[in-house]
Design a protein around this motif. Structure first.
Motif, PDB file in Angstrom:
ATOM      1  N   ARG A   1       0.830  -1.196   0.000  1.00 50.98           N
ATOM      2  CA  ARG A   1       0.000   0.000   0.000  1.00 50.98           C
ATOM      3  C   ARG A   1       0.874   1.259   0.000  1.00 50.98           C
ATOM      4  O   ARG A   1       2.085   1.209   0.275  1.00 50.98           O
ATOM      5  N   LYS A   2       0.206   2.373  -0.261  1.00 55.32           N
ATOM      6  CA  LYS A   2       0.918   3.646  -0.291  1.00 55.32           C
ATOM      7  C   LYS A   2       1.414   4.066   1.080  1.00 55.32           C
ATOM      8  O   LYS A   2       2.360   4.872   1.195  1.00 55.32           O
ATOM      9  N   ASP A   3       0.803   3.527   2.146  1.00 55.13           N
ATOM     10  CA  ASP A   3       1.272   3.848   3.501  1.00 55.13           C
ATOM     11  C   ASP A   3       2.363   2.878   3.963  1.00 55.13           C
ATOM     12  O   ASP A   3       2.692   2.821   5.157  1.00 55.13           O
ATOM     13  N   ALA A   4       2.907   2.059   3.032  1.00 54.00           N
ATOM     14  CA  ALA A   4       4.003   1.112   3.267  1.00 54.00           C
ATOM     15  C   ALA A   4       3.557  -0.178   3.953  1.00 54.00           C
ATOM     16  O   ALA A   4       4.387  -1.063   4.209  1.00 54.00           O
ATOM     17  N   SER A   5       2.290  -0.308   4.274  1.00 54.05           N
ATOM     18  CA  SER A   5       1.805  -1.565   4.843  1.00 54.05           C
ATOM     19  C   SER A   5       1.637  -2.596   3.727  1.00 54.05           C
ATOM     20  O   SER A   5       1.508  -2.258   2.543  1.00 54.05           O
ATOM     21  N   THR A   6       1.668  -3.877   4.085  1.00 59.41           N
ATOM     22  CA  THR A   6       1.593  -4.955   3.101  1.00 59.41           C
ATOM     23  C   THR A   6       0.508  -5.971   3.493  1.00 59.41           C
ATOM     24  O   THR A   6       0.095  -6.048   4.655  1.00 59.41           O
ATOM     25  N   GLU A   7       0.103  -6.755   2.506  1.00 63.44           N
ATOM     26  CA  GLU A   7      -0.896  -7.800   2.721  1.00 63.44           C
ATOM     27  C   GLU A   7      -0.650  -8.933   1.724  1.00 63.44           C
ATOM     28  O   GLU A   7      -0.513  -8.690   0.514  1.00 63.44           O
ATOM     29  N   ILE A   8      -0.550 -10.159   2.228  1.00 64.06           N
ATOM     30  CA  ILE A   8      -0.417 -11.325   1.351  1.00 64.06           C
ATOM     31  C   ILE A   8      -1.831 -11.787   0.977  1.00 64.06           C
ATOM     32  O   ILE A   8      -2.639 -12.124   1.850  1.00 64.06           O
ATOM     33  N   ILE A   9      -2.142 -11.796  -0.298  1.00 67.47           N
ATOM     34  CA  ILE A   9      -3.504 -12.150  -0.716  1.00 67.47           C
ATOM     35  C   ILE A   9      -3.577 -13.468  -1.496  1.00 67.47           C
ATOM     36  O   ILE A   9      -4.676 -13.949  -1.791  1.00 67.47           O
TER      37      ILE A   9
ATOM     38  N   ALA B   1      -8.196 -11.274  -4.216  1.00 65.54           N
ATOM     39  CA  ALA B   1      -8.901 -10.038  -3.879  1.00 65.54           C
ATOM     40  C   ALA B   1      -8.304  -9.463  -2.605  1.00 65.54           C
ATOM     41  O   ALA B   1      -7.767 -10.180  -1.756  1.00 65.54           O
ATOM     42  N   THR B   2      -8.417  -8.142  -2.518  1.00 64.08           N
ATOM     43  CA  THR B   2      -7.949  -7.453  -1.324  1.00 64.08           C
ATOM     44  C   THR B   2      -8.987  -6.436  -0.882  1.00 64.08           C
ATOM     45  O   THR B   2      -9.748  -5.911  -1.707  1.00 64.08           O
ATOM     46  N   SER B   3      -9.030  -6.168   0.398  1.00 66.90           N
ATOM     47  CA  SER B   3      -9.961  -5.168   0.913  1.00 66.90           C
ATOM     48  C   SER B   3      -9.471  -3.753   0.643  1.00 66.90           C
ATOM     49  O   SER B   3     -10.217  -2.789   0.819  1.00 66.90           O
ATOM     50  N   SER B   4      -8.231  -3.625   0.194  1.00 65.15           N
ATOM     51  CA  SER B   4      -7.666  -2.308  -0.085  1.00 65.15           C
ATOM     52  C   SER B   4      -8.257  -1.737  -1.368  1.00 65.15           C
ATOM     53  O   SER B   4      -8.416  -2.446  -2.369  1.00 65.15           O
ATOM     54  N   LYS B   5      -8.598  -0.449  -1.328  1.00 63.88           N
ATOM     55  CA  LYS B   5      -9.045   0.218  -2.529  1.00 63.88           C
ATOM     56  C   LYS B   5      -7.873   0.407  -3.481  1.00 63.88           C
ATOM     57  O   LYS B   5      -6.729   0.581  -3.060  1.00 63.88           O
ATOM     58  N   LEU B   6      -8.160   0.365  -4.771  1.00 56.30           N
ATOM     59  CA  LEU B   6      -7.089   0.446  -5.765  1.00 56.30           C
ATOM     60  C   LEU B   6      -6.319   1.760  -5.642  1.00 56.30           C
ATOM     61  O   LEU B   6      -5.090   1.798  -5.841  1.00 56.30           O
ATOM     62  N   ASP B   7      -7.002   2.836  -5.275  1.00 55.50           N
ATOM     63  CA  ASP B   7      -6.320   4.125  -5.122  1.00 55.50           C
ATOM     64  C   ASP B   7      -5.340   4.122  -3.951  1.00 55.50           C
ATOM     65  O   ASP B   7      -4.436   4.982  -3.891  1.00 55.50           O
ATOM     66  N   ASP B   8      -5.523   3.167  -3.026  1.00 52.13           N
ATOM     67  CA  ASP B   8      -4.632   3.100  -1.872  1.00 52.13           C
ATOM     68  C   ASP B   8      -3.447   2.165  -2.094  1.00 52.13           C
ATOM     69  O   ASP B   8      -2.567   2.063  -1.232  1.00 52.13           O
TER      70      ASP B   8
END
Length: 259
Positions: A196-204, A228-235
């Motif tokens: 993510r843009k805030d430097a956080s990550t997620e394994i999907i 799929a990820t719960s993150s919005k594409l803009d994020d």
């Protein structure tokens, strides 16, 4: 009353008398039980005689006084009826020939006691649209199949040579990701990470690569997956395909930008 008046029974039954003769005959009929009885016997066959005109009745009346003429008249009538019947048969046969040329199979089945075959739908003319009109690489998801939704992003890592094609589709729940990978040798374990843009990550997503790999000389078939990820594409900053070692440490194989 004269004999001729009695002979008007047939003409009256057939309705070929004029108004004056019909009125005169009805006056006679009221007082002549013989004509009344004869008229009653003629009622059932009036329909059969309805095609005989006044001239035919007159001719028949004349035959009563001339037996030779009677015989000739009967022969002529039988000949006429045979010819009329023959013409009717020919007309019917002609209709059957014309109609049978189209429905001969139906008549054949009916004659055999079978059931006519169901109608066969003819071809429908139209323009068939290709399943996927989106330009792209031959190995992209949807090439030759169902078109993928979302923004298409292609990426190739210059060091590992791994090729990736991503389709990123923004949803109410987050982002849907459909992707294919090629030039991915095996055996190895891999995973897809959202950065993510805030430097956080997620394994999907995670998967195992067989020895022959995907999109290689040994196995030309590309790997096709979705996640799929719960993150919005803009994020999202980018998506990263990583190789995972036995200790769970990931090494980047190819990076796909989100925007």
């Amino acid at each position: 009353m004269s004999r001729v008046d009695h002979m008007d029974v047939a003409a009256y039954a057939l309705g070929v008398l004029d108004a004056q003769d019909m009125e005169r005959f009805e006056e006679h009929l009221a007082s002549c039980w013989a004509c009344a009885a004869e008229l009653e016997t003629m009622v059932p066959v009036v329909g059969l005689l309805s095609d005989i005109d006044a001239e035919s009745v007159t001719a028949l009346e004349q035959t009563h006084s001339n037996p030779i003429l009677l015989d000739r008249t009967l022969v002529a009538m039988r000949t006429h009826r045979r010819r009329a019947r023959f013409r009717q048969i020919l007309a019917t046969a002609a209709a059957v020939v014309v109609f049978g040329g189209v429905t001969g199979v139906v008549f054949s089945n009916l004659a055999d006691g079978g059931t006519a075959p169901p109608p066969v739908a003819g071809p429908t003319l139209g323009t068939l649209e290709p399943p996927n009109s989106r330009p792209g690489n031959p190995g992209d998801p949807g090439q030759g199949g169902t078109e993928q939704e979302g923004k298409q992003v292609n990426a190739t890592d210059p060091e590992t040579g791994v090729q990736a094609t991503f389709f990123l589709d923004s949803k109410d729940f987050g982002t849907n990701v459909a992707f294919t990978l090629a030039k991915l040798p095996g055996p190895r374990e891999c995973r897809l990470v959202v950065v993510r843009k805030d430097a956080s990550t997620e394994i999907i997503s995670s998967w195992a690569v067989p020895p022959d790999g995907y999109g290689t000389i040994s196995n030309p078939q590309r790997l096709a997956l979705s996640a799929a990820t719960s993150s919005k594409l803009d994020d999202v900053k980018h998506f990263q395909v990583e190789q995972v070692d036995s200790k769970g440490v990931g090494t980047p194989l190819v990076t796909v930008p989100a925007n």
